[in-house]
Design a protein around this motif. Structure first.
Motif, mmCIF file in Angstrom:
data_model
loop_
_atom_site.group_PDB
_atom_site.id
_atom_site.type_symbol
_atom_site.label_atom_id
_atom_site.label_comp_id
_atom_site.label_asym_id
_atom_site.label_seq_id
_atom_site.Cartn_x
_atom_site.Cartn_y
_atom_site.Cartn_z
ATOM 1 N N ASN A 53 0.818 -1.210 0.000
ATOM 2 C CA ASN A 53 0.000 0.000 0.000
ATOM 3 C C ASN A 53 0.851 1.259 0.000
ATOM 4 N N MET A 138 -4.495 -3.114 1.411
ATOM 5 C CA MET A 138 -4.463 -2.040 2.399
ATOM 6 C C MET A 138 -4.279 -2.670 3.782
ATOM 7 N N ASP A 204 -1.560 2.618 -4.932
ATOM 8 C CA ASP A 204 -0.785 2.723 -3.697
ATOM 9 C C ASP A 204 -0.554 4.193 -3.372
#
Length: 284
Positions: A53, A138, A204
């Motif tokens: 992420n 995430m 990201d």
């Protein structure tokens, strides 16, 4: 001494027998538990444990995501300076097969602008829905709910939800943040075809992005009792020179009371987004 040695040798042999009993033979593929219709059972709460992420590509640690020039190299931007080590970026090995995302030159320039203006551009900061595949890696758990007739993925972040169609309903009526997902089984693997996503999500925090022509093919394969091997092939002819793939492990949450909790972050960003429009704005 001989008795002690024989006892230790016996215990070692017993331990080896146990190991043989619980570890699949070399080359023997894991077979997941089945649902009532005989399909691999993916039910459970899962979570990625990596740095994707922050940046899908391999990267070194740096003092912040938002940077500015300093006397001896980049330093945190003033807006994030007070975060100190909490705002730093941890290093990551990367999850992109081949190491590098194959951007077109003009798209690479857009990624650079995204990085330079990350505080204003990253949709995660504003609690927008994360899109696919970003929702998967995430730093929050998600739950797969599977039955013979339906499948849903519920994400803790922002209360995001994906309904996975097991029969193709035809083209979506409109693009959306999470797109339309249509799945089928290929042996032990659930293959999800994701289309009709809008262009407003990122991959990201490093500014990696796509257009509304994004097409993602996900593959979920349960490779052990507590691991799903996840792959996503990404195609977008407006942004990339060719399709490319990411892969990672997803781990089952082991707590006896494991559950998704509320993280509906929209209310947490209201002050940031709308505070300046108060009749009497709060002081900074």
């Amino acid at each position: 001494m001989d008795k002690v040695f024989r006892r230790l040798r016996t215990r070692s042999a017993f331990a080896a027998m146990l190991a043989i009993a619980v570890v699949p033979l070399a080359g023997q593929a894991y077979r997941a538990p089945r649902t009532s219709d005989g399909k691999p059972d993916l039910n459970g709460i899962w979570q990625a444990l990596n740095e994707a992420n922050y940046d899908l590509e391999a990267h070194v640690a740096r003092p912040a995501i938002a940077l500015r020039p300093g006397p001896h190299g980049p330093v945190p931007a003033s807006a994030v300076l007070a975060l100190g080590a909490v705002g730093a970026v941890p290093p990551g090995m990367g999850v992109v097969e081949g190491g590098e995302i194959p951007y077109k030159p003009e798209a690479l320039a857009t990624r650079k602008k995204n990085q330079e203006d990350w505080l204003n551009r990253d949709p995660e900061i504003k609690c927008y829905l994360p899109g696919v595949p970003r929702a998967t890696y995430m730093p929050y758990p998600f739950q797969i709910v599977q039955s013979p007739s339906a499948m849903t993925i519920v994400y803790e972040y922002a209360g995001a939800v994906r309904n996975i169609y097991l029969k193709d309903p035809g083209p979506a009526l409109a693009d959306s943040w999470m797109g339309q997902s249509v799945a089928h089984w290929e042996g032990e693997t659930l293959v999800v075809n994701v289309t009709d996503m809008n262009e407003n999500t990122w991959f990201d925090r490093a500014g990696n992005f796509h257009s509304d022509k994004l097409h993602v093919v996900e593959r979920y394969t349960r490779t052990s009792p507590d691991i799903i091997t996840y792959e996503a092939t990404i195609e977008d002819p407006n942004v990339f020179t060719r399709p490319w793939k990411i892969s990672m492990a997803l781990y089952r949450r082991q707590e006896k009371n494991a559950q998704l909790l509320d993280f509906k972050c929209v209310e947490f960003v209201e002050e940031m987004l709308y505070g300046p429009y108060r009749k009497h704005p709060l002081s900074k």
